[in-house]
Motif scaffolding. Sequence first.
Motif, mmCIF file in Angstrom:
data_model
loop_
_atom_site.group_PDB
_atom_site.id
_atom_site.type_symbol
_atom_site.label_atom_id
_atom_site.label_comp_id
_atom_site.label_asym_id
_atom_site.label_seq_id
_atom_site.Cartn_x
_atom_site.Cartn_y
_atom_site.Cartn_z
ATOM 1 N N SER A 185 -0.962 -7.974 10.914
ATOM 2 C CA SER A 185 0.005 -8.864 10.264
ATOM 3 C C SER A 185 -0.359 -9.146 8.804
ATOM 4 O O SER A 185 0.437 -9.723 8.075
ATOM 5 C CB SER A 185 0.104 -10.174 11.053
ATOM 6 N N ALA B 50 1.941 -4.885 3.212
ATOM 7 C CA ALA B 50 0.912 -5.542 4.026
ATOM 8 C C ALA B 50 1.003 -7.056 3.903
ATOM 9 O O ALA B 50 0.820 -7.777 4.871
ATOM 10 C CB ALA B 50 -0.476 -5.065 3.625
ATOM 11 N N THR C 86 -5.931 -8.425 4.562
ATOM 12 C CA THR C 86 -5.466 -8.095 3.211
ATOM 13 C C THR C 86 -5.324 -9.359 2.370
ATOM 14 O O THR C 86 -5.774 -9.411 1.227
ATOM 15 C CB THR C 86 -4.116 -7.358 3.302
ATOM 16 N N ALA D 88 -0.900 -11.599 14.516
ATOM 17 C CA ALA D 88 -1.201 -10.465 15.380
ATOM 18 C C ALA D 88 -1.949 -9.391 14.585
ATOM 19 O O ALA D 88 -2.074 -9.485 13.370
ATOM 20 C CB ALA D 88 0.090 -9.879 15.927
ATOM 21 N N PHE E 159 0.851 -1.196 0.000
ATOM 22 C CA PHE E 159 0.000 0.000 0.000
ATOM 23 C C PHE E 159 0.878 1.233 0.000
ATOM 24 O O PHE E 159 1.971 1.220 0.557
ATOM 25 C CB PHE E 159 -0.871 0.046 1.258
HETATM 26 N N1 LIG Z 1 -6.341 0.044 2.422
HETATM 27 C C1 LIG Z 1 -5.173 0.128 3.084
HETATM 28 N N2 LIG Z 1 -4.338 1.142 2.846
HETATM 29 C C2 LIG Z 1 -3.165 1.217 3.489
HETATM 30 N N3 LIG Z 1 -2.733 0.332 4.373
HETATM 31 C C3 LIG Z 1 -3.513 -0.714 4.651
HETATM 32 C C4 LIG Z 1 -4.790 -0.871 4.022
HETATM 33 N N4 LIG Z 1 -5.361 -1.996 4.481
HETATM 34 C C5 LIG Z 1 -4.483 -2.506 5.371
HETATM 35 N N5 LIG Z 1 -3.386 -1.751 5.471
HETATM 36 C C6 LIG Z 1 -2.217 -2.014 6.317
HETATM 37 O O1 LIG Z 1 -1.753 -3.299 6.030
HETATM 38 C C7 LIG Z 1 -1.387 -3.976 7.214
HETATM 39 C C8 LIG Z 1 -2.133 -5.274 7.315
HETATM 40 O O2 LIG Z 1 -3.481 -5.004 7.620
HETATM 41 P P1 LIG Z 1 -4.583 -6.134 7.782
HETATM 42 O O3 LIG Z 1 -5.897 -5.466 7.986
HETATM 43 O O4 LIG Z 1 -4.470 -7.053 6.639
HETATM 44 O O5 LIG Z 1 -4.138 -6.848 9.111
HETATM 45 P P2 LIG Z 1 -4.878 -7.971 9.945
HETATM 46 O O6 LIG Z 1 -3.913 -9.085 10.114
HETATM 47 O O7 LIG Z 1 -6.161 -8.307 9.345
HETATM 48 O O8 LIG Z 1 -5.085 -7.252 11.348
HETATM 49 P P3 LIG Z 1 -6.256 -7.448 12.431
HETATM 50 O O9 LIG Z 1 -5.929 -8.649 13.236
HETATM 51 O O10 LIG Z 1 -6.160 -6.227 13.253
HETATM 52 O O11 LIG Z 1 -7.527 -7.554 11.696
HETATM 53 C C9 LIG Z 1 -1.646 -3.014 8.351
HETATM 54 O O12 LIG Z 1 -0.448 -2.401 8.706
HETATM 55 C C10 LIG Z 1 -2.596 -2.002 7.777
HETATM 56 O O13 LIG Z 1 -2.360 -0.763 8.357
#
Ligand SMILES: Nc1ncnc2c1ncn2[C@@H]1O[C@H](COP(=O)(O)OP(=O)(O)OP(=O)(O)O)[C@@H](O)[C@H]1O
Lengths: 295, 415
Positions: free
Chosen positions: A46, A25, A50, A43, A12
């Motif tokens: 992580s 990401a 995405t 965590a 991103f």
């Molecule tokens: N649309 C976006 N634009 C910019 N950064 C993003 C976007 N979506 C996610 N990120 C970043 O990508 C990283 C992964 O995010 P993601 O939501 O996939 O994590 P996750 O493992 O699902 O976390 P959680 O357990 O909190 O749901 C994070 O640092 C987040 O800030």
Amino acid sequence: MEIILEHVTKHFKDKSNKNNPVKKAVENVNLHLTPGVWGLLGANGSGKTTLMRMVCGIMKPTSGCIRYDGIDIESLDEAYRDKIGYLPQEFGFYPEFTVQQYLEYISALKGLSDDLAKERINELLAKVSLEEVRRKKIIKLSGGMKRRVGIAQALLNDPEFLVLDEPTSGLDPAERVRFRNLLSEFAKDRIVLISTHIVSDIEYIATQNAIMKNGEILHTGTTQELVARIHGKVFQATIPQQELPMWESAPGIQIVNLRNEEDGRLCLRYLGKQADIPDAVPQNPTLEDLYLYLK
Amino acid sequence: MIRLYKEELKRIVRTKSTLLFLAAAVALSVFMAYIPVTYVRFTYEENGQEMTLKGRDALALRKQLQAPSAGEVTPEKMAQGLESYQKNLERYGDFYDDFPLSVHNTEIFPWSPLITRLHEVMADPDTGLAPDYAKITEADALHFYDHCRTRVADLMKSEQKDNPQAQQIATSMYDNVTMPFYYYPGYNSNMFEYEGMYLFLLMFLCIMITAPLFCCEYQTGADDILRSTKLGRRKLAFIKILSILTLSILLFVLCMTIFMVISNSIFGWECRQTSMQILFSASTLLGLNIGQLQNLVMLAGFIALLSCISFALFVSSASKNTTIATSLTIAFSLAPSILYMMAGGNFAAYFRVLLPSGALGGSNSFSYALTYYFEFLKIGPVTVWTPWLLMLVPAAEIPLFLWLTVRTYSRRSLN
Ligand SMILES: Nc1ncnc2c1ncn2[C@@H]1O[C@H](COP(=O)(O)OP(=O)(O)OP(=O)(O)O)[C@@H](O)[C@H]1O
Ligand SMILES: [Mg+2]
């Protein structure tokens, strides 16, 4: 049926961070998903959500590709979406919709016929125990009930590949058990991918696990295989209360659990060596121990 | 797909704000059709006292008094009216100030719709000034229709000096005007302003209904689920467009039917046969009667409305949230009216025909362009009468915007 992820990467643009304008990401993920329940552990931040959105075709990877039985999911398009069910981590409902109306709408989007939709909706409402609130507006339901509506909509088209992003968040213990049973019944000959950071949720249902950290998959394997990595590293010891600060800061020891005993002493579960704390007893490692070990 | 279409229609109608706007559209159609008659006044003398009638009573009396000029506008009627005018002019002087009310009501008022037109076409070709009523002869009245043609030719020479092509278009358009003219008393040309205003309001209501259509999904996050479903991409975009068009067309048909039935029932259906040239100006270029004009204004409004809706759909598919989409679409829809009021001139004229809402608004509205102004636009070597452009351009924009909508929605990858 199999889903293969090859070098899947998502970057991103991060405008707020001038030094590091690219947020990685998801980074070079390779996975071979076969029928069964897959637990995706990681965590906050992580990259689980995405990764799941890319797997559902909602988001395009920056690079790499995702194949369903050898064919790129982008070229499969509608045919692929017909086979998947997705529960996002967060999503909106139309405020005017009741549970029933919402499920009818989604079933139309999934291309179900009127009769089939009716049948499926009745069946699923029973399975997620929402029959009594079917005529209630969704926004008036409790958080856990909303979650169950989400689970029901994902299952409407009887998907071959089910992707659930933190399905158990907000569910009470009884509903968690029902959910596990529902899944283990459902998961025969299908792929179910579940993300969570509540390890105990998938410890019992997931046949395979993938552990994610900073966008990368660190390890994959069955719970036993993964747990074997920390075999002989988990112990339990009882210590006087005042010794806690000492052990907390001791090198090589990672405390994973603490419990107050009746006599005022503390029972510690820790990762490290047996000799670290006097009178420590070996324990059977769990996925949770591993998860914390890898963090 | 058919099931999805039904479900989507149900979804749109279920939305509270949509219901509100639909209800407002229907209520306004009744209101806007009814109010013009409340402004009708007629003052007369009874036992030496001035009495003023209002509303439908005034209308009825006006119709009754003007009955002699109803029907075909023959040169003989013109001559008869002129005679009545001139006879009284000799006796009382200037009839605006000095006429006794009762004489005005019985001798002048019955003929005034016809005589005003005779007066108009007798204008001096060079100065454009109309002569004194006293100077018009019976022979002029008997040759009313010839004077009409000369007047249009003269007018075009002075108004479109540098554009012989426009002069020629105008003359040939006027050649097609049906003569003799017809006149049926009672109709109020303000009605077209109300029709225009109502269409303008209807456009707003439709924009309010349409603008959230795509972006509300982005805003609430419902989008993630929609996009992961079988029909949730291109087909959903297509269905959404189809649903909103269905709804708007039904709304338009319903509301315009209400509007037309009410307004024509009040003013009298026979008025639909009145020629535009008598109601507005003898030099109006279109050979239509009021009924046909009502229909044409409605058609132009319909095209503009669909064009605005298509534009709103496109903006919606490209916006992050409803507020942005609604305000952006409304700003663009108001642009022609504002430009026309503030800037005017050539730029505004070109610019407004390019916008979907160019035909909707106040003084920039289609019916104005049709009736009062001799507006021609030069596009390269070709000169076109503006009202045609106000229909053609928005019509051509409809498929363009719809195509862009489908494309934007289905390609939107959530980053
Ligand atoms: N649309 C976006 N634009 C910019 N950064 C993003 C976007 N979506 C996610 N990120 C970043 O990508 C990283 C992964 O995010 P993601 O939501 O996939 O994590 P996750 O493992 O699902 O976390 P959680 O357990 O909190 O749901 C994070 O640092 C987040 O800030
Ligand atoms: Mg997440």
